[in-house]
Scaffold this motif. Sequence first.
Motif, PDB file in Angstrom:
ATOM      1  N   LYS A 388       0.898  -1.704  -0.126  1.00  0.00           N
ATOM      2  CA  LYS A 388      -0.350  -0.204  -0.089  1.00  0.00           C
ATOM      3  C   LYS A 388       0.800   1.208  -0.293  1.00  0.00           C
ATOM      4  O   LYS A 388       0.058   2.448   0.012  1.00  0.00           O
ATOM      5  CB  LYS A 388      -1.227   0.046   0.984  1.00  0.00           C
ATOM      6  CG  LYS A 388      -1.802  -1.265   1.465  1.00  0.00           C
ATOM      7  CD  LYS A 388      -3.173  -1.202   0.581  1.00  0.00           C
ATOM      8  CE  LYS A 388      -4.195  -2.470   0.242  1.00  0.00           C
ATOM      9  NZ  LYS A 388      -5.178  -2.064  -0.591  1.00  0.00           N
ATOM     10  N   LYS A 389       2.082   1.155  -0.011  1.00  0.00           N
ATOM     11  CA  LYS A 389       2.878   2.071  -0.132  1.00  0.00           C
ATOM     12  C   LYS A 389       3.023   2.128  -1.388  1.00  0.00           C
ATOM     13  O   LYS A 389       3.952   1.539  -2.402  1.00  0.00           O
ATOM     14  CB  LYS A 389       3.976   2.049   0.856  1.00  0.00           C
ATOM     15  CG  LYS A 389       3.564   1.842   2.310  1.00  0.00           C
ATOM     16  CD  LYS A 389       2.525   3.384   2.880  1.00  0.00           C
ATOM     17  CE  LYS A 389       2.522   2.962   4.299  1.00  0.00           C
ATOM     18  NZ  LYS A 389       1.466   4.536   5.194  1.00  0.00           N
ATOM     19  N   ASP A 463       0.550   6.922   1.039  1.00  0.00           N
ATOM     20  CA  ASP A 463      -0.212   5.544   0.867  1.00  0.00           C
ATOM     21  C   ASP A 463      -0.240   5.916  -0.661  1.00  0.00           C
ATOM     22  O   ASP A 463      -0.581   6.469  -1.753  1.00  0.00           O
ATOM     23  CB  ASP A 463      -1.619   5.701   1.302  1.00  0.00           C
ATOM     24  CG  ASP A 463      -1.546   6.231   2.880  1.00  0.00           C
ATOM     25  OD1 ASP A 463      -0.540   4.982   3.215  1.00  0.00           O
ATOM     26  OD2 ASP A 463      -1.696   5.997   3.573  1.00  0.00           O
ATOM     27  N   THR A 465      -3.653   4.744  -3.641  1.00  0.00           N
ATOM     28  CA  THR A 465      -4.777   3.698  -3.468  1.00  0.00           C
ATOM     29  C   THR A 465      -5.245   3.587  -4.881  1.00  0.00           C
ATOM     30  O   THR A 465      -6.480   3.331  -5.092  1.00  0.00           O
ATOM     31  CB  THR A 465      -5.561   5.314  -2.753  1.00  0.00           C
ATOM     32  OG1 THR A 465      -5.499   6.028  -3.438  1.00  0.00           O
ATOM     33  CG2 THR A 465      -5.043   5.032  -1.239  1.00  0.00           C
TER      34      THR A 465
END
Length: 489
Positions: A388-389, A463, A465
């Motif tokens: 997620k990074k 983050d 997304t």
Amino acid sequence: MRFKWAIRRILVIFVVIILLIDFLLDYAPDGEELIEYEDQFDQQKDDVFMKEYLKLMQMGRAPARPIVEKESKVEENYWCFLKRPKYIESPRHWVRMAGIDVYSAYFDDRNNSLFPENAAIQILVMSNHSIESKIPIYCNTFTENSYSTVKGYIREIWQTGWDPRDSFQVPSLITCPITKRIDGSKEMSVSLTRKKCKDNKSAMKVIMKPKGSESKKKEVAVCVKGLDYQEDISNRLLEWIEMQYLFGVDTVSIYHFYLSNETQKILKYYKTNRNLKVIPLSLPPGNPNEPLERSAFLKGNRPQKRRHELLPYNDCFYSHIHTHRYVLILDIDEVIVPVEFDNYGDLLQDFESKTSGFRLSSISTRNVFKFPSNFTLFPHYHYMISNKKRSRKTSLKGEYGKSFSSTSTVATVFNHFALHKLSPAVAKSQYFLASEAVKLHYKSECPWESKKECHQLQTDVIDDTSLDRFERNLRNLVDQVVKEVGIKN
């Protein structure tokens, strides 16, 4: 009466001489390459050229090869009397002709500036050192009941500015115009010589235009370079393949040198159940092709490896010029994510509508890195969607980007963008905005090309997304295949 017998004797002698010459030519020892061409590469001259070229680069005056060709005249030799080749070789198998290693040949009837009135045969080859401006090449095209000999045109699929050294094997595209009197043929084979009107025992079968390709083209085909992994990569490869189909890719073509049995099992599943093409690959003769030795050679010879990669990229591109609008070249640690749309087709059509005044060559997506997270536990086959990074920094244009290359305007492709164009009225590579698409680049460690900024790329993260709205569907698809194939975490 005596006159008639004299004429007959002369005719008999003439026929005997012709037959004798024919016999001697047919059974002369092989060695055509030595007769036609002697490789006279001079390392010292190449070193001098490289130093001078680098100086010119620093001054901004280094010459570059043209990426658009001017119109050339079709030069046909009408008085050649050729024997039909004894052997018609299959494409994607190396065949030695005129000192060049030939890999594949494709029929191409797209509009172009080089031979604007003629269709052509596009031949992909590897040669020892550059041959583009050094030698003449002749194409002998055979049909069901005729043949034609024309002068070919050579384009090196490499720009000097990327690496000016000429001490490597290099890929080239040889374009052979098809004369009007044979251009309606349904089957063709082609041989190459460096002398006019010279027989060749072998020719390569030309991959012709598929039936029904006049109908509407499909949107995107994905091409993957020659994979070479001793270890099992089936878990990661499974997720990557599902991503391509999820984003609307019609066909995935994977070239490979060596893959483990477990990895081959995954490829066999998709070959059976989806439109996946698996294409075995070898290096040209003279290179190591025993798996472990070849793997060590490719890892230890990065400049040569980069040149070898261009051959399957362009072979894959030409295999889709009649069937797809765009070809996307990717590595299996990369994925392009459409941000505003759910699939590549809608993404590309939207971009085209915004650039309606251009004939596009390639559309590139800028790169962001994703390094492993030490704080997340997930199955290997959910690696990409669970990471997620991402690095905060987006790579500059031209750095690590990958492109959708248009099959209607492009003659050759490079790893990152289209190289040669079919005509002058084609735009240079365009770029998606970050709000339109992003390329996620999953690396286990920082690439050496970015070593000066590795600390920033690895520690300054945000983050990511971009895959969130696809996650549930992708997890379900991957889990289903894992269950069917029987993969263990």
